[in-house]
Every structure is written in structure tokens, then in C-alpha cells.
Write a protein that holds these residues in place. Structure first.
Motif, PDB file in Angstrom:
ATOM      1  N   GLU A  27     122.717  88.464  15.086  1.00  0.00           N
ATOM      2  CA  GLU A  27     123.686  87.387  15.316  1.00  0.00           C
ATOM      3  C   GLU A  27     123.238  86.454  16.427  1.00  0.00           C
ATOM      4  O   GLU A  27     123.384  85.242  16.323  1.00  0.00           O
ATOM      5  CB  GLU A  27     125.070  87.966  15.618  1.00  0.00           C
ATOM      6  CG  GLU A  27     125.708  88.627  14.411  1.00  0.00           C
ATOM      7  CD  GLU A  27     125.733  87.731  13.176  1.00  0.00           C
ATOM      8  OE1 GLU A  27     126.132  86.558  13.278  1.00  0.00           O
ATOM      9  OE2 GLU A  27     125.332  88.211  12.098  1.00  0.00           O
ATOM     10  N   ARG A  28     122.694  87.009  17.510  1.00  0.00           N
ATOM     11  CA  ARG A  28     122.201  86.168  18.616  1.00  0.00           C
ATOM     12  C   ARG A  28     121.047  85.304  18.136  1.00  0.00           C
ATOM     13  O   ARG A  28     120.951  84.128  18.478  1.00  0.00           O
ATOM     14  CB  ARG A  28     121.783  87.032  19.799  1.00  0.00           C
ATOM     15  CG  ARG A  28     121.190  86.231  20.953  1.00  0.00           C
ATOM     16  CD  ARG A  28     120.991  87.091  22.199  1.00  0.00           C
ATOM     17  NE  ARG A  28     120.085  86.510  23.150  1.00  0.00           N
ATOM     18  CZ  ARG A  28     120.361  85.476  23.922  1.00  0.00           C
ATOM     19  NH1 ARG A  28     121.530  84.899  23.855  1.00  0.00           N
ATOM     20  NH2 ARG A  28     119.468  85.015  24.778  1.00  0.00           N
ATOM     21  N   GLN A  31     122.322  82.401  16.030  1.00  0.00           N
ATOM     22  CA  GLN A  31     122.957  81.387  16.871  1.00  0.00           C
ATOM     23  C   GLN A  31     121.928  80.602  17.675  1.00  0.00           C
ATOM     24  O   GLN A  31     122.017  79.382  17.793  1.00  0.00           O
ATOM     25  CB  GLN A  31     123.990  82.027  17.808  1.00  0.00           C
ATOM     26  CG  GLN A  31     124.864  81.012  18.506  1.00  0.00           C
ATOM     27  CD  GLN A  31     125.607  80.115  17.519  1.00  0.00           C
ATOM     28  OE1 GLN A  31     126.275  80.596  16.612  1.00  0.00           O
ATOM     29  NE2 GLN A  31     125.469  78.805  17.672  1.00  0.00           N
ATOM     30  N   ARG A  32     120.929  81.289  18.236  1.00  0.00           N
ATOM     31  CA  ARG A  32     119.861  80.594  18.984  1.00  0.00           C
ATOM     32  C   ARG A  32     119.096  79.651  18.068  1.00  0.00           C
ATOM     33  O   ARG A  32     118.721  78.562  18.474  1.00  0.00           O
ATOM     34  CB  ARG A  32     118.900  81.606  19.618  1.00  0.00           C
ATOM     35  CG  ARG A  32     119.529  82.435  20.689  1.00  0.00           C
ATOM     36  CD  ARG A  32     119.108  82.191  22.105  1.00  0.00           C
ATOM     37  NE  ARG A  32     117.683  82.110  22.311  1.00  0.00           N
ATOM     38  CZ  ARG A  32     117.117  81.062  22.925  1.00  0.00           C
ATOM     39  NH1 ARG A  32     117.819  80.060  23.351  1.00  0.00           N
ATOM     40  NH2 ARG A  32     115.818  81.040  23.114  1.00  0.00           N
ATOM     41  N   ASP A  35     121.225  76.609  17.559  1.00  0.00           N
ATOM     42  CA  ASP A  35     121.342  75.853  18.808  1.00  0.00           C
ATOM     43  C   ASP A  35     120.054  75.135  19.207  1.00  0.00           C
ATOM     44  O   ASP A  35     120.109  74.143  19.926  1.00  0.00           O
ATOM     45  CB  ASP A  35     121.760  76.777  19.963  1.00  0.00           C
ATOM     46  CG  ASP A  35     123.180  77.293  19.823  1.00  0.00           C
ATOM     47  OD1 ASP A  35     123.956  76.736  19.008  1.00  0.00           O
ATOM     48  OD2 ASP A  35     123.515  78.266  20.534  1.00  0.00           O
ATOM     49  N   GLN A  44     124.188  77.659   9.849  1.00  0.00           N
ATOM     50  CA  GLN A  44     124.062  79.111   9.974  1.00  0.00           C
ATOM     51  C   GLN A  44     123.555  79.707   8.662  1.00  0.00           C
ATOM     52  O   GLN A  44     122.789  80.663   8.671  1.00  0.00           O
ATOM     53  CB  GLN A  44     125.395  79.722  10.381  1.00  0.00           C
ATOM     54  CG  GLN A  44     125.726  79.453  11.814  1.00  0.00           C
ATOM     55  CD  GLN A  44     126.405  80.619  12.496  1.00  0.00           C
ATOM     56  OE1 GLN A  44     126.782  81.602  11.861  1.00  0.00           O
ATOM     57  NE2 GLN A  44     126.553  80.516  13.796  1.00  0.00           N
TER      58      GLN A  44
END
Length: 94
Positions: A27-28, A31-32, A35, A44
Motif C-alpha cells: 500500500e505504501r 501511494q508513493r 505521489d 492507483q
């Protein structure tokens, strides 16, 4: 969806930047990726698709975290080789 080599390279670079024995949570990482996509507007869904392709290709492996609640992603030997080859190609073009 289409495979995008730039996305694959960026994803692998993110995993390498977060390198540790514990890996980075799935998940991280997604998201990174969203971003830090360089203004391309990656969704996503596209990030997850690229992650899935990279795992299927053997560039990344996803394993259960030590807490057994999350999947963590780690770079494989093949993933390191892909980054090295892509960087050499980029260097040769400049």
C-alpha cells in the motif's frame, strides 16, 4: 491498460530507494508511486497494475510482513538487473 516501461522503472526505483530487509508495504509503494509520478497523473489502478506486472515478471516479490497483516514488496536480483540495464540505456542516450 498498457504496460509502460517508464512506470516499471519508476516503480523499481522507488523500491530500491526504500530498500531494507523488511521491504516496503504494498500500500505504501502504490501511494508513493502515485505521489511521485512526475506529473503524469498515474491512478492507483495504474500503479497496482504496474506493480502486478513487475511481480509477474519476477522484478519484485511480495511476501507477508512479519506482522502477517500486510504484504511487503522487495526487489529481486532480476529487478536490480532491470534497473542497471535501464540506467545504462539512459546513460548511453545522453
Amino acid at each position: 491498460m498498457k504496460r509502460d516501461q517508464k512506470y516499471v522503472k519508476h516503480l523499481l526505483d522507488l523500491v530500491q530507494a526504500e530498500a531494507s530487509l523488511d521491504g516496503i508495504t504494498k500500500e505504501r509503494l502504490v501511494q508513493r508511486f502515485v505521489d511521485t509520478d512526475g506529473g503524469h497523473g498515474v491512478t492507483q489502478q495504474e500503479a497496482r497494475y504496474t506493480l502486478s506486472l513487475a511481480i509477474d515478471a519476477g522484478f519484485l516479490k511480495a511476501v507477508k510482513a512479519t506482522n502477517m497483516l500486510e504484504l511487503v514488496v522487495q526487489l529481486t536480483w532480476a529487478g536490480h538487473d532491470y534497473i542497471d540495464e535501464a540506467n545504462a540505456k539512459i546513460k548511453g542516450q545522453s
